[in-house]
Design a protein around this motif. Structure first.
Motif, PDB file in Angstrom:
ATOM      1  N   LEU A  18       0.821  -1.205   0.000  1.00  0.00           N
ATOM      2  CA  LEU A  18       0.000   0.000   0.000  1.00  0.00           C
ATOM      3  C   LEU A  18       0.861   1.264   0.000  1.00  0.00           C
ATOM      4  N   PHE A  19       1.960   1.251   0.731  1.00  0.00           N
ATOM      5  CA  PHE A  19       2.852   2.418   0.741  1.00  0.00           C
ATOM      6  C   PHE A  19       3.520   2.637  -0.610  1.00  0.00           C
ATOM      7  N   SER A  20       3.597   1.587  -1.444  1.00  0.00           N
ATOM      8  CA  SER A  20       4.230   1.764  -2.749  1.00  0.00           C
ATOM      9  C   SER A  20       3.464   2.745  -3.621  1.00  0.00           C
ATOM     10  N   ASP A  21       2.183   2.988  -3.308  1.00  0.00           N
ATOM     11  CA  ASP A  21       1.397   3.979  -4.044  1.00  0.00           C
ATOM     12  C   ASP A  21       1.939   5.394  -3.851  1.00  0.00           C
ATOM     13  N   TYR A  22       2.739   5.591  -2.811  1.00  0.00           N
ATOM     14  CA  TYR A  22       3.198   6.932  -2.459  1.00  0.00           C
ATOM     15  C   TYR A  22       4.705   7.088  -2.612  1.00  0.00           C
ATOM     16  N   THR A  82      -6.999  10.985  -5.951  1.00  0.00           N
ATOM     17  CA  THR A  82      -7.592  10.680  -4.650  1.00  0.00           C
ATOM     18  C   THR A  82      -7.970   9.209  -4.527  1.00  0.00           C
ATOM     19  N   VAL A  83      -8.029   8.505  -5.653  1.00  0.00           N
ATOM     20  CA  VAL A  83      -8.135   7.047  -5.657  1.00  0.00           C
ATOM     21  C   VAL A  83      -6.882   6.511  -6.335  1.00  0.00           C
ATOM     22  N   ARG A  84      -6.111   5.721  -5.586  1.00  0.00           N
ATOM     23  CA  ARG A  84      -4.860   5.183  -6.104  1.00  0.00           C
ATOM     24  C   ARG A  84      -4.864   3.657  -6.198  1.00  0.00           C
ATOM     25  N   VAL A 134      -3.975   7.563 -16.752  1.00  0.00           N
ATOM     26  CA  VAL A 134      -4.272   7.264 -15.357  1.00  0.00           C
ATOM     27  C   VAL A 134      -3.619   5.935 -14.994  1.00  0.00           C
ATOM     28  N   ARG A 135      -2.882   5.936 -13.889  1.00  0.00           N
ATOM     29  CA  ARG A 135      -2.215   4.729 -13.421  1.00  0.00           C
ATOM     30  C   ARG A 135      -2.571   4.494 -11.967  1.00  0.00           C
ATOM     31  N   GLY A 136      -2.552   3.227 -11.565  1.00  0.00           N
ATOM     32  CA  GLY A 136      -2.843   2.911 -10.176  1.00  0.00           C
ATOM     33  C   GLY A 136      -2.463   1.474  -9.877  1.00  0.00           C
ATOM     34  N   SER A 137      -3.117   0.901  -8.878  1.00  0.00           N
ATOM     35  CA  SER A 137      -2.741  -0.438  -8.432  1.00  0.00           C
ATOM     36  C   SER A 137      -3.958  -1.142  -7.849  1.00  0.00           C
TER      37      SER A 137
END
Length: 280
Positions: A18-22, A82-84, A134-137
């Protein structure tokens, strides 16, 4: 000891995911946040593992989704950042639809978690074009049996091979301990609030430290019939995420040692699924 305590190390691995999103990642290097697939038997607390981290900033929890639903409900928030990440507690639900709907969803998610991102969609149900991709996980869960069924349906797209596999099981003594807790009414999971940054943060990783992931990356890759290139990339990202979770902007030896320990124990396909992926 509760199942939450028994699965503390798996929870730790999910926290770093989860921290990898940041972590500030370089798209030019094809770096992306770590997406994961938790593979464990029924009654292994897979849903509780992901639910303990919801709600936290940037996370959406989705029991069932379609590509059309993501576009209409969350795309704007994904564009805003705001949604990752999407948490999907059971991958079988959104993949148990007619094949066209499943293909549309998996294609959408495949782009979403890749370095290319989602830039345009032109299907019968959806039509849009974005100025900035848009990219995310995601984090999803599935049983080994359902994994085989899902993979047969979508193997050609290569989606599942982009997800870091996390596999675990209970030892007999753990089963007895958890049953005791259940009988005593104390097998509950506490919510975990993460101190996530407001924006992506630069975390440096020295090449000599990163090279220590070589062997474990090759082992992970071999299990899936691949070389370990993706594994090496997400292991490096996890080490940076661990440093970030502890308020540091540089990876240290302790981060490397801990990620190797967790990866050797949990980052793998179940034995019966190993070498069946063909490196897709």
């Amino acid at each position: 000891m509760s199942s939450q305590d028994k699965l503390k190390e798996v929870s730790e691995l999910i926290k770093y995911t989860l921290f990898s999103d940041y972590v500030e990642l370089k798209v030019t290097h094809k770096e992306v946040p770590v997406s994961a697939l938790i593979i464990a038997n029924a009654e292994s607390a897979k849903t509780s593992l992901v639910e303990q981290y919801y709600p936290n900033d940037g996370i959406v929890y989705a029991n069932d989704i379609t590509a059309w639903g993501i576009e209409h409900v969350w795309l704007e928030r994904m564009k805003e950042g705001t949604v990752r990440r999407l948490l999907i507690p059971d991958l079988i639900n959104p993949t148990n639809r007619k094949q066209e709907t499943v293909d549309s969803l998996v294609t959408f998610l495949n782009s979403y978690i890749s370095w290319e991102g989602i830039s345009a969609v032109a299907t019968y149900a959806m039509q849009f074009e974005l100025e900035t991709p848009v990219r995310g996980s995601i984090i999803a869960t599935v049983t080994p049996q359902d994994f085989q069924r899902v993979n047969r349906n979508i193997a050609a797209i290569g989606f599942l091979s982009r997800l870091m596999p996390i596999t675990y099981s209970y030892a007999n003594v753990a089963v007895d301990d958890i049953l005791t807790d259940i009988f005593n009414g104390i097998n509950q999971w506490d919510k975990v609030t993460l101190a996530l940054p407001n924006e992506p943060t630069t975390v440096t990783l020295d090449g000599k430290l990163a090279s220590q992931f070589r062997q474990v990356a090759k082992v992970i890759g071999k299990q899936a019939g691949a070389y370990g290139f993706r594994a090496g990339t997400y292991l490096m990202t996890l080490s940076r995420a661990k440093a970030l979770s502890e308020g540091r902007e540089a990876v240290i030896q302790d981060d490397i040692d801990r990620i190797i320990h967790l990866a050797e124990k949990y980052v793998k396909l179940p034995q019966e699924l190993q070498n069946n992926e063909g490196g897709k």
